[in-house]
Design a protein around this motif. Structure first.
Motif, PDB file in Angstrom:
ATOM      1  N   GLU A 294      32.023  17.833  -9.099  1.00 14.33           N
ATOM      2  CA  GLU A 294      32.953  17.579 -10.205  1.00 14.33           C
ATOM      3  C   GLU A 294      32.762  18.583 -11.332  1.00 14.33           C
ATOM      4  O   GLU A 294      33.739  19.082 -11.908  1.00 14.33           O
ATOM      5  CB  GLU A 294      32.759  16.163 -10.736  1.00 14.33           C
ATOM      6  CG  GLU A 294      33.670  15.772 -11.889  1.00 14.33           C
ATOM      7  CD  GLU A 294      35.136  15.691 -11.501  1.00 14.33           C
ATOM      8  OE1 GLU A 294      35.967  15.634 -12.416  1.00 14.33           O
ATOM      9  OE2 GLU A 294      35.454  15.697 -10.292  1.00 14.33           O
TER      10      GLU A 294
ATOM     11  N   VAL B 108      34.431  21.949 -10.046  1.00 10.77           N
ATOM     12  CA  VAL B 108      35.888  22.014  -9.913  1.00 10.77           C
ATOM     13  C   VAL B 108      36.588  21.711 -11.238  1.00 10.77           C
ATOM     14  O   VAL B 108      37.623  22.301 -11.543  1.00 10.77           O
ATOM     15  CB  VAL B 108      36.380  21.048  -8.814  1.00 10.77           C
ATOM     16  CG1 VAL B 108      37.863  21.222  -8.586  1.00 10.77           C
ATOM     17  CG2 VAL B 108      35.643  21.308  -7.519  1.00 10.77           C
ATOM     18  N   SER B 109      36.035  20.798 -12.026  1.00  8.57           N
ATOM     19  CA  SER B 109      36.662  20.460 -13.307  1.00  8.57           C
ATOM     20  C   SER B 109      36.245  21.388 -14.436  1.00  8.57           C
ATOM     21  O   SER B 109      36.730  21.234 -15.550  1.00  8.57           O
ATOM     22  CB  SER B 109      36.324  19.011 -13.697  1.00  8.57           C
ATOM     23  OG  SER B 109      36.965  18.096 -12.852  1.00  8.57           O
TER      24      SER B 109
ATOM     25  N   ARG C  26      39.629  14.031  -5.396  1.00 11.41           N
ATOM     26  CA  ARG C  26      41.022  13.977  -5.878  1.00 11.41           C
ATOM     27  C   ARG C  26      41.604  15.359  -6.111  1.00 11.41           C
ATOM     28  O   ARG C  26      42.827  15.521  -6.168  1.00 11.41           O
ATOM     29  CB  ARG C  26      41.103  13.186  -7.187  1.00 11.41           C
ATOM     30  CG  ARG C  26      40.623  13.961  -8.418  1.00 11.41           C
ATOM     31  CD  ARG C  26      40.522  13.116  -9.672  1.00 11.41           C
ATOM     32  NE  ARG C  26      40.188  13.890 -10.851  1.00 11.41           N
ATOM     33  CZ  ARG C  26      38.963  14.264 -11.183  1.00 11.41           C
ATOM     34  NH1 ARG C  26      37.937  13.956 -10.402  1.00 11.41           N
ATOM     35  NH2 ARG C  26      38.735  14.968 -12.286  1.00 11.41           N
ATOM     36  N   HIS C  27      40.766  16.362  -6.283  1.00  3.70           N
ATOM     37  CA  HIS C  27      41.241  17.690  -6.650  1.00  3.70           C
ATOM     38  C   HIS C  27      41.977  18.348  -5.491  1.00  3.70           C
ATOM     39  O   HIS C  27      41.464  18.378  -4.365  1.00  3.70           O
ATOM     40  CB  HIS C  27      40.082  18.589  -7.090  1.00  3.70           C
ATOM     41  CG  HIS C  27      39.396  18.133  -8.334  1.00  3.70           C
ATOM     42  ND1 HIS C  27      39.966  18.257  -9.578  1.00  3.70           N
ATOM     43  CD2 HIS C  27      38.187  17.538  -8.518  1.00  3.70           C
ATOM     44  CE1 HIS C  27      39.128  17.771 -10.488  1.00  3.70           C
ATOM     45  NE2 HIS C  27      38.048  17.331  -9.876  1.00  3.70           N
TER      46      HIS C  27
ATOM     47  N   ALA D 128      42.820  23.799  -6.866  1.00  3.08           N
ATOM     48  CA  ALA D 128      41.800  23.706  -7.909  1.00  3.08           C
ATOM     49  C   ALA D 128      40.540  24.484  -7.552  1.00  3.08           C
ATOM     50  O   ALA D 128      39.710  24.759  -8.416  1.00  3.08           O
ATOM     51  CB  ALA D 128      41.446  22.242  -8.162  1.00  3.08           C
ATOM     52  N   TRP D 129      40.397  24.846  -6.276  1.00  6.32           N
ATOM     53  CA  TRP D 129      39.212  25.561  -5.822  1.00  6.32           C
ATOM     54  C   TRP D 129      39.365  27.081  -5.913  1.00  6.32           C
ATOM     55  O   TRP D 129      38.423  27.821  -5.601  1.00  6.32           O
ATOM     56  CB  TRP D 129      38.893  25.172  -4.383  1.00  6.32           C
ATOM     57  CG  TRP D 129      38.306  23.797  -4.287  1.00  6.32           C
ATOM     58  CD1 TRP D 129      38.970  22.608  -4.129  1.00  6.32           C
ATOM     59  CD2 TRP D 129      36.921  23.467  -4.371  1.00  6.32           C
ATOM     60  NE1 TRP D 129      38.084  21.560  -4.102  1.00  6.32           N
ATOM     61  CE2 TRP D 129      36.815  22.068  -4.237  1.00  6.32           C
ATOM     62  CE3 TRP D 129      35.754  24.223  -4.524  1.00  6.32           C
ATOM     63  CZ2 TRP D 129      35.586  21.405  -4.275  1.00  6.32           C
ATOM     64  CZ3 TRP D 129      34.537  23.566  -4.550  1.00  6.32           C
ATOM     65  CH2 TRP D 129      34.468  22.172  -4.428  1.00  6.32           C
TER      66      TRP D 129
ATOM     67  N   ARG E 160      40.736  26.805 -14.830  1.00  4.09           N
ATOM     68  CA  ARG E 160      40.821  25.425 -14.357  1.00  4.09           C
ATOM     69  C   ARG E 160      42.277  25.044 -14.124  1.00  4.09           C
ATOM     70  O   ARG E 160      43.138  25.320 -14.959  1.00  4.09           O
ATOM     71  CB  ARG E 160      40.186  24.475 -15.375  1.00  4.09           C
ATOM     72  CG  ARG E 160      40.201  23.002 -14.943  1.00  4.09           C
ATOM     73  CD  ARG E 160      39.335  22.153 -15.862  1.00  4.09           C
ATOM     74  NE  ARG E 160      39.823  22.122 -17.225  1.00  4.09           N
ATOM     75  CZ  ARG E 160      40.665  21.194 -17.696  1.00  4.09           C
ATOM     76  NH1 ARG E 160      41.131  20.241 -16.897  1.00  4.09           N
ATOM     77  NH2 ARG E 160      41.056  21.228 -18.957  1.00  4.09           N
TER      78      ARG E 160
ATOM     79  N   VAL F 184      46.888  16.261 -11.082  1.00  2.00           N
ATOM     80  CA  VAL F 184      45.715  16.520 -11.913  1.00  2.00           C
ATOM     81  C   VAL F 184      45.842  15.648 -13.142  1.00  2.00           C
ATOM     82  O   VAL F 184      46.853  15.695 -13.849  1.00  2.00           O
ATOM     83  CB  VAL F 184      45.616  18.001 -12.302  1.00  2.00           C
ATOM     84  CG1 VAL F 184      44.393  18.240 -13.179  1.00  2.00           C
ATOM     85  CG2 VAL F 184      45.550  18.878 -11.061  1.00  2.00           C
TER      86      VAL F 184
ATOM     87  N   ARG G 264      52.334  24.588 -10.375  1.00  2.00           N
ATOM     88  CA  ARG G 264      50.973  24.469 -10.892  1.00  2.00           C
ATOM     89  C   ARG G 264      50.771  25.320 -12.134  1.00  2.00           C
ATOM     90  O   ARG G 264      51.399  26.369 -12.288  1.00  2.00           O
ATOM     91  CB  ARG G 264      49.966  24.890  -9.820  1.00  2.00           C
ATOM     92  CG  ARG G 264      49.879  23.911  -8.673  1.00  2.00           C
ATOM     93  CD  ARG G 264      49.483  24.552  -7.378  1.00  2.00           C
ATOM     94  NE  ARG G 264      50.542  25.387  -6.824  1.00  2.00           N
ATOM     95  CZ  ARG G 264      50.506  25.901  -5.607  1.00  2.00           C
ATOM     96  NH1 ARG G 264      49.482  25.680  -4.829  1.00  2.00           N
ATOM     97  NH2 ARG G 264      51.506  26.629  -5.168  1.00  2.00           N
TER      98      ARG G 264
ATOM     99  N   TRP H 205      47.398  26.791 -14.542  1.00  2.00           N
ATOM    100  CA  TRP H 205      45.969  26.955 -14.813  1.00  2.00           C
ATOM    101  C   TRP H 205      45.777  27.375 -16.269  1.00  2.00           C
ATOM    102  O   TRP H 205      46.644  28.052 -16.855  1.00  2.00           O
ATOM    103  CB  TRP H 205      45.362  28.038 -13.928  1.00  2.00           C
ATOM    104  CG  TRP H 205      45.191  27.709 -12.484  1.00  2.00           C
ATOM    105  CD1 TRP H 205      44.053  27.312 -11.857  1.00  2.00           C
ATOM    106  CD2 TRP H 205      46.188  27.807 -11.444  1.00  2.00           C
ATOM    107  NE1 TRP H 205      44.269  27.148 -10.505  1.00  2.00           N
ATOM    108  CE2 TRP H 205      45.575  27.442 -10.222  1.00  2.00           C
ATOM    109  CE3 TRP H 205      47.543  28.151 -11.432  1.00  2.00           C
ATOM    110  CZ2 TRP H 205      46.256  27.420  -9.012  1.00  2.00           C
ATOM    111  CZ3 TRP H 205      48.231  28.135 -10.225  1.00  2.00           C
ATOM    112  CH2 TRP H 205      47.593  27.763  -9.034  1.00  2.00           C
TER     113      TRP H 205
END
Length: 532
Positions: free
Chosen positions: A145, A148-149, A200-201, A205-206, A285, A303, A509, A511
Motif C-alpha cells: 500500500e 502503490v499509494s 483495489r489498485h 497504478a503500478w 500516483r 481510485v 485516468r 496521475w
C-alpha cells in the motif's frame, strides 16, 4: 552502490529525538561496516534503527530501508528475523528502520498514521532521497500500500517475502485467527477494508513502480498466505504495467528462504543504481480512473478520494461496450460529464503537485475541435483554464492532433486572443479508430503522445510570426491552482459546453505527475492487445 559504505570508523551517531536506548560501535558481519543500533519512540510507537556511523542529522542523500514485520511481530524484528537484511542495508550505506506500527494493523488508518509518523520523524532528521521497502508475511499488505499509494515520497521499490496482498481475501478465506486479526484491524468494517485493500489498485497504478515478490511453490505449500490470492494476484495486476514486477520462488512454505536476504541486497543495489540514474525516482500516483462500469451516470472513480463524474446540463452521455470494457458515448452536441470545482480534490493539480498526466482510449467520429478531459474553461473573468487533453486544436498547430494544454493564469496567452500553450503530436489522429491519447506536464514541458509515443514537432510558426517547438512545448509557469470544473467530453465557456467530443472515451485516468516516455509506452503495450 554495492560494497561497504564509506562510513566505517566514523563518529558515533548523536542522540536522536525520542531515543530510549542504544548500542554503539557494532560491526556488520558481511562488509565490516560500523553502525549504531538505536531504539526510539515515534509518537508513542516503538522503533529500532541501524544507523551507519557517519550519517549524522542533517546529512543529505540518505537512503533508507523500511522493514515491515510479520503478524505477531514488532519492532524487535530488526534484532531477530530482519537482522541479516538490516546489516546488509548498512553495508549499502542505508539506514534500516523497523517500526512496531501498532502491532499488525495491516493497512488500517491507524497503521497508515504510524507509517506517516515514522516518515515525518526520520525525514525531519535526515535528508532522505531514496526509500526501499522490505516486508515479510502480513507486513506485505502495508508495504504494498505504501508503494502503490505513494504514502512516502521517493520509494524506489518493495521486496516482499511470502507477503499478504489482498486483505479482503485474507479476511474471507483465512484461518479463524487471521480473520479475527484482519477484522479487528478495520473494526469489522468491510467498506473500510475494501477501501484500504492493496488489491483495489488497478494495473495502471503500478506504472513506474518496482516490486519483487518471493513465494512458495506449489501453491498448496503455503497455506498461511496462499500465492494465488496474494503473490500471483499481485504479479498479474502489476506485471503488465510496472517498471519491474519480478519474482523468485522457493519450496519452504511460509518460511523465509535462505536466499532471500542476499537476493534482496542485490536487488536493492540494482534499484538504487537505477534510481540514481533516473530523473524521476518516484513514479506519479494514479489519482483517478474511470472505467464507466455503471449503467448510467454518475460514474465513480475506481481510485478512492475523487468525486464521481455527473452528467452536465442537458447531457445524456451513456455507457457502451468497448474493447476495453465499458466506455461512454458522447453525441458531440450536448453530452459531457463534470466534477464541480469545489469537489476537485487531487484533480486540482495546480494546488498540489503542479505536474499531471491524462490518458484515455479514444474513438472520435467527428471532424471538429474536441476536448477529452481536464479543467479548461474560457470565461469573461479569464481565469479558469488549468490543464486539459484535446485531440483537435487547429489554431496553433494542433489540427486533428493529440494536444496537451496548460495554463498558469487561466486566461489567454499574453499577446494572443486565446491560448497557444499546448503540445501537439505532429501525427494526425485516425477518426473511427481506437487510439491511446496521452498528455503530460512536468512543470517545464507539456508533451502529447499518440499510441504510446511522442513524435517531435520541433518547429512551428504561428499566425503572430513566433516560431517554437510544439512537442515538447516549453512552459515553466506552472498550472493554475484555481481552475474550473473537471470536464470530460467538452471544455467550457462561461459555464456552457464547448469543443464537444463526438465518439467514445474509455479508461480515462489522471496521475499527479508526468509519466515518462517509457511509462507511456508501457501503458500502451499493456493495453493494446484489447484491440485484437
Amino acid at each position: 552502490m554495492a560494497g561497504p559504505a564509506p562510513y566505517a570508523r566514523a563518529a558515533v551517531s548523536p542522540r536522536l529525538p525520542g531515543e530510549q536506548g542504544r548500542q554503539n560501535n557494532l560491526v556488520t558481519r558481511y562488509g565490516g561496516t560500523v553502525f549504531d543500533h538505536i531504539r526510539v519512540s515515534i509518537a508513542g510507537d516503538q522503533a529500532r534503527l541501524f544507523v551507519p556511523q557517519g550519517i549524522v542529522p542533517g546529512a543529505s542523500g540518505v537512503p533508507v530501508l523500511w522493514l515491515y514485520h510479520a503478524s505477531g511481530g514488532s519492532h524487535d524484528a530488526l534484532i531477530s528475523g530482519f537482522r541479516d537484511i538490516g546489516e546488509r542495508a548498512v553495508d549499502l550505506g542505508m539506514i534500516a528502520i523497523c517500526q512496531n506500527l501498532g502491532g499488525t494493523l495491516y493497512t488500517s488508518d491507524a497503521a497508515r498514521t504510524h507509517q506517516m509518523n515514522g516518515w515525518s520523524y526520520l525525514s525531519g532528521i535526515y535528508g532522505i532521497d531514496r526509500n526501499i521497502l522490505r516486508a515479510t508475511s502480513h507486513g506485505g499488505a502495508l508495504a504494498t500500500e505504501v508503494l502503490v499509494s505513494a504514502l512516502m515520497p521517493s520509494v524506489v521499490g518493495a521486496y516482499v517475502v511470502n507477503g499478504v496482498y489482498d486483505v479482503v481475501d485474507l479476511f474471507r478465506h483465512g484461518t479463524p485467527s487471521q480473520q479475527e486479526a484482519v477484522g479487528q484491524a478495520y473494526g469489522y468494517d468491510m467498506e473500510l477494508m475494501a477501501a484500504r485493500n492493496p488489491a483495489r489498485h488497478p494495473g495502471a497504478a503500478w506504472i513506474g513502480r518496482r516490486i519483487r515478490v518471493v513465494y512458495s511453490q506449489p501453491d498448496s505449500s503455503d497455506a498461511a498466505v496462499p500465492p494465488p490470492a496474494h503473490a500471483k494476484a499481485l504479479l498479474a495486476t502489476a506485471g503488465p504495467y510496472a517498471t519491474e514486477a519480478s519474482a523468485r520462488t522457493h519450496a519452504a512454505g511460509h518460511t523465509t528462504p535462505s536466499f532471500a536476504d542476499p537476493d534482496a541486497q542485490a536487488t536493492f543495489t540494482r534499484w538504487m543504481d537505477q534510481a540514481s540514474r533516473s530523473e524521476q525516482p518516484t513514479a506519479p500516483r494514479l489519482v483517478a480512473q474511470w472505467d464507466f462500469a455503471e449503467s448510467a451516470a454518475p460514474f465513480a472513480s475506481t481510485v478512492s478520494g475523487v468525486a464521481a463524474l455527473a452528467q452536465g446540463p442537458g447531457s445524456a452521455a451513456r455507457p457502451v461496450a468497448t474493447s476495453f470494457g465499458a466506455g461512454v458515448q458522447f453525441d458531440g452536441v450536448k453530452d459531457h460529464l463534470r466534477i464541480a470545482r469545489d469537489q476537485l480534490g487531487p484533480l486540482n493539480i495546480g494546488a498540489t503537485t503542479g505536474a499531471v498526466t491524462i490518458a484515455a482510449w479514444v474513438c472520435s467520429t467527428d471532424a471538429n475541435s474536441a476536448m477529452i478531459a481536464g479543467c479548461w474553461q474560457e470565461s469573461t473573468s479569464g481565469g479558469d483554464r488549468a490543464y486539459a487533453l484535446f485531440n483537435d486544436l487547429p489554431t496553433y498547430g494542433g489540427d486533428d492532433r493529440v494536444c496537451m494544454n496548460v495554463s498558469k493564469t487561466g486566461g489567454a496567452t499574453a499577446g494572443y486572443p486565446s491560448s497557444r500553450d499546448y503540445a501537439a503530436d505532429p501525427r494526425r489522429i485516425s477518426r473511427g479508430s481506437w487510439q491511446l491519447h496521452v498528455g503530460t506536464y512536468d512543470g517545464a514541458h507539456a508533451i502529447a503522445y499518440l499510441n504510446g509515443t511522442a513524435q517531435p514537432y520541433p518547429s512551428y510558426t504561428d499566425s503572430a510570426g513566433a516560431t517554437y517547438s510544439k512537442n515538447p512545448y516549453a512552459f515553466t509557469a506552472g498550472i493554475n491552482p484555481a481552475p474550473s470544473d473537471f470536464v470530460v467530453g467538452a471544455s467550457l465557456r462561461n459555464g456552457a459546453p464547448l469543443n464537444l467530443h463526438a465518439g467514445v472515451i474509455a479508461r480515462l485516468r489522471v496521475w499527479n505527475g508526468a509519466l515518462t516516455a517509457a511509462n507511456v509506452l508501457a501503458l500502451y503495450e499493456a493495453e493494446k492487445s484489447a484491440l485484437n
